[in-house]
Design an enzyme around this catalytic site. Structure first.
Site, PDB file in Angstrom:
ATOM      1  N   MET A  10       0.797  -1.234  -0.050  1.00 15.77           N
ATOM      2  CA  MET A  10       0.158   0.000  -0.178  1.00 15.77           C
ATOM      3  C   MET A  10       0.782   1.355   0.136  1.00 15.77           C
ATOM      4  O   MET A  10       0.870   1.917   1.153  1.00 15.77           O
ATOM      5  CB  MET A  10      -0.907   0.125   1.147  1.00 15.77           C
ATOM      6  N   GLN A  52     -11.076   3.003   0.176  1.00 16.30           N
ATOM      7  CA  GLN A  52     -10.645   4.365   0.853  1.00 16.30           C
ATOM      8  C   GLN A  52     -11.461   5.216   0.349  1.00 16.30           C
ATOM      9  O   GLN A  52     -12.130   6.253   1.092  1.00 16.30           O
ATOM     10  CB  GLN A  52      -9.099   4.611   0.856  1.00 16.30           C
ATOM     11  N   THR A  83       2.417   1.498   5.807  1.00 13.04           N
ATOM     12  CA  THR A  83       1.866   2.690   5.204  1.00 13.04           C
ATOM     13  C   THR A  83       1.045   3.655   6.125  1.00 13.04           C
ATOM     14  O   THR A  83       0.761   3.189   7.526  1.00 13.04           O
ATOM     15  CB  THR A  83       0.248   2.092   4.355  1.00 13.04           C
ATOM     16  N   ASN A  84       0.983   4.933   5.842  1.00 10.05           N
ATOM     17  CA  ASN A  84       0.481   5.786   7.128  1.00 10.05           C
ATOM     18  C   ASN A  84      -1.250   5.761   6.873  1.00 10.05           C
ATOM     19  O   ASN A  84      -1.697   5.780   8.091  1.00 10.05           O
ATOM     20  CB  ASN A  84       1.017   7.221   6.714  1.00 10.05           C
ATOM     21  N   THR A  85      -1.835   5.840   5.934  1.00 14.58           N
ATOM     22  CA  THR A  85      -3.003   6.105   5.661  1.00 14.58           C
ATOM     23  C   THR A  85      -3.875   5.123   6.630  1.00 14.58           C
ATOM     24  O   THR A  85      -4.964   5.136   7.255  1.00 14.58           O
ATOM     25  CB  THR A  85      -3.810   6.053   4.188  1.00 14.58           C
ATOM     26  N   CYS A 196       3.274  10.347   4.072  1.00 17.35           N
ATOM     27  CA  CYS A 196       2.755   9.342   3.376  1.00 17.35           C
ATOM     28  C   CYS A 196       3.980   8.528   2.950  1.00 17.35           C
ATOM     29  O   CYS A 196       5.342   9.117   2.543  1.00 17.35           O
ATOM     30  CB  CYS A 196       2.088   9.782   1.837  1.00 17.35           C
ATOM     31  N   THR A 197       4.070   7.175   3.048  1.00 15.30           N
ATOM     32  CA  THR A 197       5.187   6.396   2.945  1.00 15.30           C
ATOM     33  C   THR A 197       5.910   6.489   1.420  1.00 15.30           C
ATOM     34  O   THR A 197       6.993   6.056   1.416  1.00 15.30           O
ATOM     35  CB  THR A 197       4.952   4.923   3.239  1.00 15.30           C
ATOM     36  N   GLU A 198       5.075   7.134   0.274  1.00 14.65           N
ATOM     37  CA  GLU A 198       5.782   7.194  -0.931  1.00 14.65           C
ATOM     38  C   GLU A 198       6.311   8.910  -1.074  1.00 14.65           C
ATOM     39  O   GLU A 198       6.924   8.811  -2.080  1.00 14.65           O
ATOM     40  CB  GLU A 198       4.594   7.237  -2.049  1.00 14.65           C
TER      41      GLU A 198
END
Length: 229
Positions: A10, A52, A83-85, A196-198
């Site tokens: 994710m 989501q 993942t953060n979300t 956000c991890t990206e």
């Protein structure tokens, strides 16, 4: 070394960064030919994204809790949700797994507080920026959290889902993010969270006017600490 479960996918782009970071961290810590003892479950992101954006968090939760149970059954002694979300449902994931979950907000707060930060900007998906599960956890630690204005939130969210999760990095998007950071600084932020991890794929150290706190790197560090404890 203990066994850490990584619940990823994710997106796959940030999960790849987790896998590399955890192994590099363990190798640096222990030397020799050591690598991280991991169980990785990489989910199909499409059903999660649909849930989501439809606001159907029950569906997204089911995807993650099923994966978490599998990781625990496979021998994971703790879990890292890459993942953060989806930390919006972290409690449900931990309850399903029955093992500790290393929450991504905690090492972030630790680093900010250690550096004397007090008012921080948050770049993330709109779910993370607009819901309280993440910023609220930071506020419990005494931090003031600023999120971008609505138009900037829309831009930050779009770049994540339309570009970064597909491993697409555009210079024009980097420039847009830098402008968002500058506006947060103008409102009083003394640091910015890459929440956000990206986002660490896009913003480089030194981009923008504020110190960056990359949640992926900080979360990986917490995972390495746990593995090697």
């Amino acid at each position: 070394m203990r066994m850490l479960g990584v619940l990823g996918g994710m997106s796959w782009t940030s999960t790849a960064a987790y896998y590399r970071g955890l192994n590099e961290g363990v190798a640096a810590r222990l030397g020799g030919h050591h690598s991280a003892r991991l169980l990785l479950h990489s989910v199909d992101f499409e059903p999660v994204v649909r849930a989501q954006h439809a606001g159907d968090w029950d569906v997204a939760t089911t995807v993650l809790t099923d994966a978490a149970r599998g990781l625990a059954a496979g021998g994971a002694e703790a879990m890292l949700l890459a993942t953060n979300t989806m930390h919006k449902v972290a409690d449900a994931v931990q309850d399903a797994a029955g093992v500790p979950l290393l929450h991504i907000a905690d090492p972030t707060a630790d680093a900010l507080i250690a550096d004397g930060r007090r008012t921080v900007g948050l770049l993330a998906t709109r779910f993370t920026m607009e819901h309280d599960f993440y910023a609220g956890r930071l506020r419990e630690r005494g931090l003031d959290v600023l999120v971008p204005a609505e138009d900037d939130r829309r831009t930050v969210h779009r770049v994540i889902y339309d570009e970064l999760v597909h491993d697409v990095v555009r210079e024009e998007s980097r420039a847009e993010y830098v402008s968002v950071v500058e506006r947060l600084a103008g409102r009083g932020a003394d640091a910015v969270i890459l929440g956000c991890t990206e986002i660490g794929l896009l913003l480089r150290p030194g981009d923008g006017v504020l110190p960056q706190y990359d949640t992926t790197a900080l979360h990986v560090g917490a995972g390495v600490d746990w593995l090697c404890a």
